[in-house]
Design a protein around this motif. Structure first.
Motif, short mmCIF file in Angstrom:
data_model
loop_
_atom_site.label_atom_id
_atom_site.label_comp_id
_atom_site.label_asym_id
_atom_site.label_seq_id
_atom_site.Cartn_x
_atom_site.Cartn_y
_atom_site.Cartn_z
N THR A 1 0.87 -1.17 0.00
CA THR A 1 0.00 0.00 0.00
C THR A 1 0.91 1.22 0.00
N PRO A 2 0.84 2.09 -1.02
CA PRO A 2 1.79 3.20 -1.11
C PRO A 2 1.49 4.31 -0.10
N LYS A 3 2.00 4.12 1.09
CA LYS A 3 1.70 5.02 2.20
C LYS A 3 2.99 5.41 2.91
N LEU A 4 3.16 6.72 3.18
CA LEU A 4 4.25 7.21 3.99
C LEU A 4 3.66 7.93 5.20
N ARG A 5 4.47 8.13 6.21
CA ARG A 5 4.06 8.93 7.35
C ARG A 5 4.58 10.36 7.17
#
Length: 305
Positions: free
Chosen positions: A272-276
């Motif tokens: 899932t292309p997710k960054l913080r």
């Protein structure tokens, strides 16, 4: 403790695996295990986690420990495991490096402290204290573009002389004269890893041990193949792969790492292309360029919207 055996094993493409998050921003440990399996099956010669590509400054200390522990179990001795344990905080660095030793890591990678811009003498004291606190090998991580300070060659050589377990460095340093002098002053058997994608092959040519390249997250087989070709003496093949990877290297650094890498892995169906925050995915324009490049490299079968 003798470190020659591990120095012989720490060669080639050490993949700096990203930290996958789910849509809510929680660490996706199951996906991380799958990424590590894919890396090893693709020929990567080692695994690292919680380095720059792993967004360590977005993780709590306990999260970093859990990522390290999960990755160590996933690797299961198939290749060397080198977690990144550094921080801008000295006490945290000591704690994480000791934890790496506790879980059986083959070595620990320790970044030059960022933001606070210590002097060379302060850097010497920091790294010596870390090295003295453990028995496992230490690989220094020098990335002046992100830390705002360069660990100078003379300081590094002093550390190597005084700390037998400092066995190498990841140089994310565009100053190739500096990189050459690392081997001159620290010894030709000192492990030199490239952290600059376009310098992975040139560093091999001067006697480097390999690379710790973010591009290995996306094209692990090609990056590993370049190293294999070099070590097998097929210079022409290694050169060809160096230039073949150049466009992909460039596109993956059009914005701050690991944003483009995570976008690419998302398009490939790996995460899932997710960054913080404060990091984020690249712009739509850049994502489209990434998508087109992945198609060109046969990493996507077709362009999707």
């Amino acid at each position: 403790m003798a470190y020659e055996e591990i120095k012989q094993r720490l060669r080639g493409s050490i993949a700096p695996v990203i930290t996958p998050f789910d849509s809510e921003g929680n660490i996706d440990f199951e996906t991380m295990k799958k990424l590590i399996d894919w890396q090893i099956e693709s020929g990567s010669h080692g695994i690292s986690v919680t380095g720059t590509s792993g967004e360590p400054s977005s993780l709590t200390i306990e999260e970093r420990k859990r990522v390290m522990e999960t990755a160590k179990k996933a690797v299961n001795g198939r290749v060397p495991f080198i977690p990144a344990t550094g921080s801008t905080n000295h006490a945290e660095t000591l704690e994480l490096t000791k934890f790496a030793q506790e879980i059986g890591a083959d070595a620990a990678m320790v970044i030059v402290p960022y933001y606070n811009r210590p002097s060379q003498q302060a850097l010497y004291k920091h790294f010596k204290a870390v090295a003295d606190s453990v028995d496992i090998p230490i690989i220094i991580y020098n990335i002046p573009g992100r830390t705002a300070v360069n660990l100078e060659v003379r300081t590094m050589a002093r550390l190597v002389e005084d700390c037998p377990n400092i066995i190498g460095v990841k140089e994310s340093n565009k100053d190739f004269e500096h990189v050459n002098r690392v081997l001159l002053y620290c010894g030709r058997n000192f492990l030199l890893f490239s952290g600059i994608e376009l310098l992975c092959y040139p560093m091999l040519a001067i006697g480097g041990a390999g690379s710790i390249s973010a591009t290995a997250n996306v094209a692990p087989a090609k990056v590993a193949e370049m190293h294999n070709a070099w070590f097998e003496g097929d210079v022409k093949r290694a050169q060809d792969l160096h230039f073949e990877l150049m466009e992909l290297n460039d596109i993956l650094f059009m914005e701050t790492n690991p944003g483009p890498v995570k976008a690419a892995l998302g398009m490939m169906g790996k995460i899932t292309p997710k960054l913080r925050l404060p990091l984020d995915l690249p712009s739509e324009e850049i994502q489209e360029k990434i998508r087109q490049t992945l198609v060109k490299y046969n990493l996507l079968t077709e362009v999707t919207s």
